[in-house]
Scaffold this active site. Structure first.
Site, PDB file in Angstrom:
ATOM      1  N   ARG A  74      -8.593  51.963  34.232  1.00 39.96           N
ATOM      2  CA  ARG A  74      -9.073  51.069  35.281  1.00 39.96           C
ATOM      3  C   ARG A  74      -8.415  51.372  36.618  1.00 39.96           C
ATOM      4  NH1 ARG A  74     -11.980  46.525  35.438  1.00 39.96           N
ATOM      5  NH2 ARG A  74     -12.156  46.491  33.188  1.00 39.96           N
ATOM      6  N   ASP A 152     -19.921  47.998  40.232  1.00 38.22           N
ATOM      7  CA  ASP A 152     -19.593  46.874  39.352  1.00 38.22           C
ATOM      8  C   ASP A 152     -20.088  47.141  37.938  1.00 38.22           C
ATOM      9  OD1 ASP A 152     -18.563  44.404  38.654  1.00 38.22           O
ATOM     10  OD2 ASP A 152     -20.342  43.290  39.265  1.00 38.22           O
ATOM     11  N   LEU A 176     -13.087  41.804  49.361  1.00 40.60           N
ATOM     12  CA  LEU A 176     -12.878  42.711  50.478  1.00 40.60           C
ATOM     13  C   LEU A 176     -13.430  42.093  51.761  1.00 40.60           C
ATOM     14  CD1 LEU A 176     -11.771  45.705  50.795  1.00 40.60           C
ATOM     15  CD2 LEU A 176     -14.166  46.310  51.176  1.00 40.60           C
ATOM     16  N   LEU A 187     -20.294  46.535  46.922  1.00 46.14           N
ATOM     17  CA  LEU A 187     -19.507  47.761  46.942  1.00 46.14           C
ATOM     18  C   LEU A 187     -20.051  48.747  45.917  1.00 46.14           C
ATOM     19  CD1 LEU A 187     -15.886  46.274  47.108  1.00 46.14           C
ATOM     20  CD2 LEU A 187     -17.188  47.320  48.984  1.00 46.14           C
ATOM     21  N   CYS A 206      -5.967  38.718  57.827  1.00 48.98           N
ATOM     22  CA  CYS A 206      -6.060  37.324  57.381  1.00 48.98           C
ATOM     23  C   CYS A 206      -5.062  36.437  58.130  1.00 48.98           C
ATOM     24  CB  CYS A 206      -5.803  37.228  55.879  1.00 48.98           C
ATOM     25  SG  CYS A 206      -7.221  37.695  54.852  1.00 48.98           S
ATOM     26  N   SER A 234     -17.612  30.713  39.783  1.00 52.39           N
ATOM     27  CA  SER A 234     -18.390  31.899  39.422  1.00 52.39           C
ATOM     28  C   SER A 234     -18.131  32.286  37.972  1.00 52.39           C
ATOM     29  CB  SER A 234     -18.034  33.063  40.351  1.00 52.39           C
ATOM     30  OG  SER A 234     -18.564  32.849  41.636  1.00 52.39           O
ATOM     31  N   LYS A 241     -19.167  31.748  28.197  1.00 53.10           N
ATOM     32  CA  LYS A 241     -20.334  31.663  27.322  1.00 53.10           C
ATOM     33  C   LYS A 241     -20.516  30.286  26.679  1.00 53.10           C
ATOM     34  CE  LYS A 241     -20.523  36.579  26.119  1.00 53.10           C
ATOM     35  NZ  LYS A 241     -19.557  37.018  27.135  1.00 53.10           N
ATOM     36  N   CYS A 259     -20.525  30.756  43.300  1.00 60.23           N
ATOM     37  CA  CYS A 259     -19.988  29.884  44.346  1.00 60.23           C
ATOM     38  C   CYS A 259     -19.600  30.762  45.528  1.00 60.23           C
ATOM     39  CB  CYS A 259     -18.776  29.127  43.821  1.00 60.23           C
ATOM     40  SG  CYS A 259     -17.941  28.103  45.060  1.00 60.23           S
ATOM     41  N   CYS A 266     -14.880  31.477  55.617  1.00 61.18           N
ATOM     42  CA  CYS A 266     -14.043  32.528  56.211  1.00 61.18           C
ATOM     43  C   CYS A 266     -14.462  32.816  57.649  1.00 61.18           C
ATOM     44  CB  CYS A 266     -14.129  33.806  55.378  1.00 61.18           C
ATOM     45  SG  CYS A 266     -13.178  35.181  56.067  1.00 61.18           S
TER      46      CYS A 266
END
Length: 366
Positions: A74, A152, A176, A187, A206, A234, A241, A259, A266
């Site tokens: 990963r 993804d 991001l 992405l 930020c 989300s 499940k 959500c 932002c």
């Protein structure tokens, strides 16, 4: 996903890698990507791995077991796709409606709020297909080369590589961010064995802002840059499940699929732009639709109307589960009670449980 890592060097000798990099950016723009940046796949990722392991050990991934699989594949691209030297990261705008419309939907308890990215067609196929075309253009220039495209769709730390490439920076909500387009974009990546020029990481802008942390309905952003998925709407409405914890249900409101609160609040998203991709345009009026109307969909209607939509993957049962919560949180009305009672004997125990909870919220029962 498409595995085409057949070579460790391009067929043709490249004399000017900077020129090739510029060409790739131009081709990406022609294919509908708003930006393309490149990072070094061999960069040190120990700190990232330690952070991921700590997050997993704390159980913040919930039931997303796939987050714990694959080990260092990963975080180390060459372990996943041998021969990888660079990660090409791209972004594609996905905002289909203005943010004011989104806040209006969230505040209208009788309407269903669906995460803005899911109002159109499934982005996985769209982004990967464009990346495949981009790889094809590169092939015409350099000959056969090794690559694999993602969006993804595999154990790839998309935000990590995008931030390392300078495509943007990781916001406190963990998504991001860019100064040019906020965070409303998808992405995608190409792992490649081409030694392309590498971009520099972007500065984090930020600052001291904590609006995303403060606005989260379930306080899922437990610290800056740290999300507990078990509390995230989300995760609860898409990934989970089974039964949604009762203490979370009132906090979900009318958010029936995902959500966007942390993005909508932002300040950088005042620079986000509406998508020009027809595939991401709103379908079936899902940006402004009544909860009771969606709750009345049969399984066949669900499958037909959401064909090609990312929503379809949760299935009709979980769709009804989520809508039952939205109806339970909606202002009481005869119409809402009647809609819930119509499914009080649903064949699914999961649906029945959430319907009974919703009816109790309105002081009613079967």
């Amino acid at each position: 996903m498409m595995l085409v890592m057949q070579k460790t060097a391009p067929d043709k000798q490249i004399e000017d890698w900077s020129q090739l990099t510029r060409l790739i950016r131009d081709w990406a723009s022609e294919l509908g990507f708003q930006a393309l940046h490149i990072s070094d796949a061999s960069a040190d990722t120990v700190a990232t791995e330690n952070g991921l392991n700590a997050w997993l050990e704390a159980g913040c991934h919930g039931e997303m077991d796939y987050m714990a699989k694959h080990g260092i594949k990963r975080t180390r691209p060459a372990e996943l796709v041998p021969g990888t030297l660079r990660v090409i990261s791209v972004r594609m705008n996905n905002k289909p409606v203005e943010m004011e419309n989104s806040w209006h939907a969230i505040r209208n308890g009788q309407r269903a709020f669906i995460s803005r990215y899911a109002l159109g067609r499934d982005y996985h196929k769209v982004v990967r297909a464009r990346l495949q075309k981009l790889a094809g253009r590169i092939r015409t220039q350099v000959g056969e080369f090794g690559y694999r495209v993602f969006s993804d769709s595999a154990p790839v730390m998309e935000v990590e590589w995008a931030s390392r490439s300078g495509l943007g920076w990781r916001g406190k909500h963990t998504l991001l961010l860019t100064r040019e387009a906020g965070s409303f974009f998808f992405l995608g990546e190409i792992y490649t064995d081409l030694p392309l020029l590498v971009d520099q990481p972007a500065q984090n802008y930020c600052g001291s802002c904590t609006r995303c942390i403060d606005v989260c309905p379930t306080q899922a952003i437990v610290a800056p840059y740290r999300l507990d998925a078990r509390r995230c709407i989300s995760y609860l409405t898409i990934e989970l499940k089974g039964s949604i914890p009762e203490d979370m249900r009132p906090l979900i409101g009318n958010r029936v699929y995902g959500c966007d609160d942390c993005q909508l609040i932002c300040p950088w998203n005042k620079f986000s732009k509406l998508t020009e991709e027809e595939d991401f345009a709103v379908r079936h009026g899902l940006d402004d639709v009544a909860l009771v109307d969606l709750f009345a969909w049969s399984q066949l209607e669900f499958e037909e109307k959401l064909a090609g939509s990312p929503i379809r993957r949760i299935g009709h049962e979980r769709w009804l589960r989520n809508l039952a919560i939205g109806l339970g949180n909606a202002p009481t009305s005869p119409e809402i009670i009647a809609a819930l009672q119509a499914r009080s004997n649903d064949p699914s125990p999961l649906v029945r449980e959430h319907v009974q909870w919703a009816l109790a919220r309105h002081g009613s029962s079967e």
